[in-house]
Scaffold this motif. Structure first.
Motif, short mmCIF file in Angstrom:
data_model
loop_
_atom_site.label_atom_id
_atom_site.label_comp_id
_atom_site.label_asym_id
_atom_site.label_seq_id
_atom_site.Cartn_x
_atom_site.Cartn_y
_atom_site.Cartn_z
N ALA A 251 -2.04 20.24 -14.45
CA ALA A 251 -2.72 20.96 -15.48
C ALA A 251 -3.91 21.78 -14.69
O ALA A 251 -4.50 21.41 -13.63
N THR A 252 -4.22 22.85 -15.42
CA THR A 252 -5.27 23.44 -14.47
C THR A 252 -6.48 23.57 -15.57
O THR A 252 -6.57 23.71 -16.81
N ILE A 253 -7.75 23.14 -14.94
CA ILE A 253 -8.78 22.84 -15.51
C ILE A 253 -9.81 24.00 -15.09
O ILE A 253 -9.87 24.41 -14.09
N THR A 254 -10.54 24.55 -16.44
CA THR A 254 -11.48 25.48 -16.05
C THR A 254 -12.75 25.10 -16.37
O THR A 254 -13.16 24.54 -17.55
N PRO B 14 -10.75 7.20 -17.32
CA PRO B 14 -11.02 8.66 -17.46
C PRO B 14 -12.14 8.83 -16.19
O PRO B 14 -12.97 8.00 -15.69
N LEU B 15 -11.73 9.91 -15.41
CA LEU B 15 -12.78 10.46 -14.34
C LEU B 15 -13.82 11.43 -14.84
O LEU B 15 -13.44 12.30 -15.33
N VAL B 16 -15.22 11.05 -14.56
CA VAL B 16 -16.25 12.12 -14.65
C VAL B 16 -16.03 12.99 -13.35
O VAL B 16 -16.10 12.62 -12.22
N SER C 272 -19.05 24.57 -19.38
CA SER C 272 -17.92 24.43 -20.62
C SER C 272 -16.66 23.99 -19.95
O SER C 272 -16.28 24.64 -18.72
N TRP C 273 -15.79 23.20 -20.32
CA TRP C 273 -14.81 22.57 -19.89
C TRP C 273 -13.38 22.91 -20.82
O TRP C 273 -13.48 22.62 -21.91
N SER C 274 -12.20 23.34 -20.00
CA SER C 274 -11.10 23.44 -20.91
C SER C 274 -9.94 23.11 -20.03
O SER C 274 -10.05 23.42 -18.75
N ALA D 153 -6.56 16.00 -20.37
CA ALA D 153 -7.46 16.53 -21.31
C ALA D 153 -8.73 16.48 -20.74
O ALA D 153 -9.02 15.57 -19.76
N VAL D 154 -9.68 17.31 -21.03
CA VAL D 154 -11.07 17.16 -20.50
C VAL D 154 -12.00 17.27 -21.75
O VAL D 154 -11.82 18.32 -22.62
N ASP D 155 -13.06 16.61 -21.82
CA ASP D 155 -13.92 16.84 -22.86
C ASP D 155 -15.25 17.65 -22.60
O ASP D 155 -15.03 18.05 -21.44
N LYS D 156 -15.98 17.98 -23.49
CA LYS D 156 -17.30 18.55 -23.15
C LYS D 156 -18.31 18.23 -22.23
O LYS D 156 -19.01 18.95 -21.76
#
Length: 215
Positions: A123-126, A83-85, A98-100, A108-111
């Protein structure tokens, strides 16, 4: 005049004067009381207004803008990667961010902003704050499971020492940028030496070898 005063009954006069005095006292009391009451009302209104303004100002002071998120437009990651920070900076505010993900089945991305590769795809990360939204693309691959990752100076030096790069069956890739800090290292492969020729597969994956000196 003397005769007039003589005909006046003093007790009647005193009664009239008492009534007049009492009426004057009542009128004066009402007038003063009304002014005090008005003053109390105004003071109460002013007090309430000031208190409210102070609270509003305090809330405004406590509210800080979320800020602007800066991050690269594209990130490549493999399902075999850790997993990448996500590397981002926050400018002009203090967050929170906040991440989504629009496809959590791919990435997937966590909080906390840690990215998890799940399956090959895009995927698109916001990344969002109260004042700014930033979108970026994550490409997830599944081709590096059979690759040997080179992530440290020691691992790179060991590759040069063992000369495993001469073997066509070997596949290597960089796991991250490697900063050699100005150290002198041996090059991979020797020009004109068939026994030391570079024959392996080596994929940099967009990472860099920094501050190295070859000998």
């Amino acid at each position: 005049m003397v005769k007039l005063f003589k005909n006046i009954k003093w007790k009647h006069l005193l009664a009239v004067l008492s009534v007049i005095l009492l009426a004057f006292i009542m009128i004066f009391s009402v007038a003063c009381g009304g002014n005090d009451q008005s003053g109390d009302t105004d003071e109460g209104d002013d007090s309430g207004s000031i208190s409210g303004d102070d609270n509003d100002n305090k809330e405004d002071d406590d509210k800080k803008e979320g800020g602007t998120v800066s991050i690269v437009s594209k990130i490549n990651i493999d399902t075999s990667d850790e997993p990448l920070v996500l590397p981002y900076t926050l400018n002009g505010g203090d967050g929170p961010v906040s991440w989504s993900s629009d496809y959590a089945s791919v990435a997937a991305v966590d909080k906390t902003g840690k990215l998890y590769p799940v399956a090959p795809g895009t995927a698109t990360i916001t990344a969002s704050t109260s004042t700014h939204t930033k979108k970026f693309t994550v490409n997830v691959t599944d081709i590096y499971r059979s690759y040997i990752r080179i992530s440290t100076v020691g691992q790179f030096e060991n590759l040069a020492k063992t000369k495993d790069y001469t073997r066509t069956t070997k596949k290597y890739c960089l796991g991250n940028d490697i900063d050699f800090g100005g150290a002198t290292i041996k090059p991979l492969g020797v020009w004109g030496d068939s026994k030391s020729a570079f024959n392996c597969t080596f994929d940099g994956r967009g990472y860099a070898l920094k501050n190295r000196v070859t000998k």
